[in-house]
Scaffold this active site. Structure first.
Site, PDB file in Angstrom:
ATOM      1  N   PHE A 156     -12.490  -1.667   2.358  1.00 39.90           N
ATOM      2  CA  PHE A 156     -11.430  -2.417   3.036  1.00 39.90           C
ATOM      3  C   PHE A 156     -11.392  -2.049   4.529  1.00 39.90           C
ATOM      4  CE2 PHE A 156      -7.052  -3.466   4.170  1.00 39.90           C
ATOM      5  CZ  PHE A 156      -6.919  -4.714   3.596  1.00 39.90           C
ATOM      6  N   ARG A 207     -11.226 -16.095  -3.020  1.00 41.86           N
ATOM      7  CA  ARG A 207     -10.750 -14.998  -3.867  1.00 41.86           C
ATOM      8  C   ARG A 207      -9.534 -15.469  -4.649  1.00 41.86           C
ATOM      9  NH1 ARG A 207      -8.583  -9.288  -1.605  1.00 41.86           N
ATOM     10  NH2 ARG A 207      -6.788 -10.644  -1.296  1.00 41.86           N
ATOM     11  N   TYR A 246       2.561  -3.254  -2.567  1.00 37.13           N
ATOM     12  CA  TYR A 246       3.030  -4.647  -2.449  1.00 37.13           C
ATOM     13  C   TYR A 246       2.085  -5.651  -3.096  1.00 37.13           C
ATOM     14  CZ  TYR A 246       0.094  -4.202   1.747  1.00 37.13           C
ATOM     15  OH  TYR A 246      -0.934  -3.940   2.609  1.00 37.13           O
ATOM     16  N   LYS A 247       1.034  -5.155  -3.752  1.00 33.82           N
ATOM     17  CA  LYS A 247       0.107  -6.066  -4.431  1.00 33.82           C
ATOM     18  C   LYS A 247       0.554  -6.192  -5.892  1.00 33.82           C
ATOM     19  CE  LYS A 247      -3.241  -5.311  -0.871  1.00 33.82           C
ATOM     20  NZ  LYS A 247      -4.293  -4.477  -0.310  1.00 33.82           N
ATOM     21  N   ASP A 283      -9.010   4.774  -2.696  1.00 36.72           N
ATOM     22  CA  ASP A 283      -8.004   3.776  -2.335  1.00 36.72           C
ATOM     23  C   ASP A 283      -7.745   2.922  -3.580  1.00 36.72           C
ATOM     24  OD1 ASP A 283      -6.506   1.609  -1.379  1.00 36.72           O
ATOM     25  OD2 ASP A 283      -7.376   1.804   0.630  1.00 36.72           O
TER      26      ASP A 283
HETATM   27  C1  LIG Z   1      -4.229  -4.129   1.036  1.00 41.12           C
HETATM   28  C2  LIG Z   1      -5.027  -2.907   1.275  1.00 41.12           C
HETATM   29  C3  LIG Z   1      -4.644  -1.987   2.245  1.00 41.12           C
HETATM   30  C4  LIG Z   1      -3.452  -2.259   3.113  1.00 41.12           C
HETATM   31  O1  LIG Z   1      -3.178  -1.305   4.094  1.00 41.12           O
HETATM   32  P1  LIG Z   1      -1.763  -1.388   4.834  1.00 41.12           P
HETATM   33  O2  LIG Z   1      -1.716  -0.203   5.682  1.00 41.12           O
HETATM   34  O3  LIG Z   1      -0.714  -1.417   3.757  1.00 41.12           O
HETATM   35  O4  LIG Z   1      -1.738  -2.663   5.606  1.00 41.12           O
HETATM   36  C5  LIG Z   1      -5.404  -0.833   2.383  1.00 41.12           C
HETATM   37  N1  LIG Z   1      -6.496  -0.625   1.610  1.00 41.12           N
HETATM   38  C6  LIG Z   1      -6.891  -1.508   0.664  1.00 41.12           C
HETATM   39  C7  LIG Z   1      -8.080  -1.229  -0.196  1.00 41.12           C
HETATM   40  C8  LIG Z   1      -6.176  -2.675   0.482  1.00 41.12           C
HETATM   41  O5  LIG Z   1      -6.567  -3.564  -0.442  1.00 41.12           O
END
Ligand SMILES: *Cc1c(COP(=O)(O)O)cnc(C)c1O
Length: 406
Positions: free
Chosen positions: A130, A381, A232-233, A207
């Site tokens: 990511f 996706r 938040y996912k 992560d």
């Molecule tokens: C959505 C996501 C993030 C989001 O990071 P934020 O700091 O909350 O914006 C980080 N890592 C992964 C793998 C994600 O899917």
């Protein structure tokens, strides 16, 4: 089950919905009527209880208790909600705490890992990780004089043991991957990669942003050192909800993160001179907890815990199996291909569909209230959040795609 054995029909979708043990959960969320929401993996839907809870917290806690709230539980919320969330991830009480954004949590724990492995210079990750993780690592590498080892893994299968084995060595400080890839949804072999890293004397940082609330995670049992993830996912904590940090109990007493603030200090309200890290997981915290947002995270975690990770994972596999079967059957000859693992236990709760005009098709889908994500250069996706997605939603969304593409 291979996708060939699944009837790619609307009737079958209706049958699957009628026999879905989690079918009732959709009613527990506020969802707009006309929209087919296939993006719960970017921003989970709003649980009805959260809307009520936030009103209550604002009016009664902030409004009435004012500053007294800090002494009446607010300060323990990061640990309390963290412990409940940790239970979903195979972590013991005291190993998970909720803090800052995923990005900041990731920065803190990756830096802490390098500190714990002082003298080693290499960080291993993959080019499909990511973006925020990649950028944070670049910044850390520059600040600490470390070097990034970028793996170019198979774009569908993600990081595999051979990839890791090829680069890991005596100079490796940290090995860090997403557990579930945000692009292909591939699931990394956490236990085996942890073992491999430990054999080389390195630490791991996972992560879990696309894992929590979608696939089983056993942090303690699989020997993970550190982990972060967002809420938040699939956890439905709301836009910008704070992220969590996991520190294995073996590292809890040694870990030092770089942002020294008063709420990470031992006995913060003594307000004394000099920083001393707290004796427990609070030492990875820095400043005041986001009390309102934590209430929303707690509601999301409660729903996921009630539904149960086993049933959630079973539905994730069934939804993604069905999506793959329908795309194969109806779009397989029209320039579309599946860019997620076909083995159901090797993928998370979304499906990536490759097409050369993915960008245009995503825009057209969204215009028709089918909410999906475009991931460049060529991926559509489709997020299938198990608590809110029906099998007929999958059918209907592909139906729209068929009219657009053929
Ligand atoms: C959505 C996501 C993030 C989001 O990071 P934020 O700091 O909350 O914006 C980080 N890592 C992964 C793998 C994600 O899917």
């Amino acid at each position: 089950m291979s996708s060939l054995e699944i009837a790619a029909t609307r009737k079958h979708a209706e049958w699957l919905d009628a026999n879905d043990p989690l079918g009732e959960y959709r009613k527990r969320f506020l969802l707009p009527e006309r929209v087919i929401y296939l993006d719960g993996n970017s921003l989970g839907a709003l649980p009805r209880t959260t809307a009520d809870r936030l009103r209550e917290v604002v009016a009664q806690q902030w409004g009435e208790r004012l500053i007294r709230g800090w002494d009446e539980g607010w300060l323990d919320q990061p640990l309390e909600v963290g412990a409940r969330l940790g239970a979903l991830l195979g972590a013991a009480r005291g190993e998970v705490v909720i803090g800052d954004s995923t990005t900041v949590c990731f920065y803190k724990l990756a830096s802490a890992a390098l500190e714990l492995r002082r003298g080693r210079r290499r960080i291993v990750t993959d080019v499909d990780n990511f973006p925020t993780d990649r950028y944070a690592l670049e910044g850390i590498a520059r600040a600490r004089g470390a070097e990034l080892e970028w793996l170019h893994c198979d774009r569908v299968a993600g990081p595999c043991l051979e990839d890791v084995a090829a680069v890991i060595g005596a100079d490796t400080a940290l090995v860090t991957f997403s557990h579930v890839s945000y692009r292909s949804a591939s699931v990394a072999d956490m236990a085996a990669i942890n073992r491999m890293a430990h054999d080389a004397g390195a630490l791991t940082l996972w992560d879990l942003s696309h894992s929590a609330g979608s696939v089983p995670v056993s942090l303690d049992e699989d020997g993970a050192d550190l982990a972060v993830g967002c809420t938040y996912k699939y956890l439905n904590g709301g836009p910008g909800a704070p992220a969590y940090m996991y520190v294995s109990r073996e590292l809890l007493e040694q870990i030092e993160q770089p942002i020294w603030g008063w709420l990470g200090r031992r006995d913060p309200f003594a307000m004394e001179h000099g920083y001393l890290p707290a004796g427990d997981i609070r030492r990875v915290l820095s400043g005041s907890p986001p009390v309102l947002a934590l209430a929303a995270v707690e509601e999301g975690v409660t729903l996921v815990a009630e539904a149960g990770m086993e049933r959630i994972h079973a539905k994730a596999m069934a939804l993604t199996d069905f999506a793959i079967a329908v795309v194969d059957a109806r779009l397989g000859q029209a320039g579309f291909s599946i860019a997620s693992p076909r083995d159901r236990v090797r993928r998370g709760a979304h499906v990536a569909v490759a097409h050369q005009d993915a960008r245009g098709l995503c825009a057209a889908l969204i215009e028709r209230d089918v909410i999906v994500d475009f991931r460049g250069p060529d991926l559509i996706r489709i997020g299938l959040s198990p608590l809110t997605t029906r099998f007929v939603d999958v059918w209907n969304a592909v139906d729209v795609l068929v009219t657009l593409a053929t």
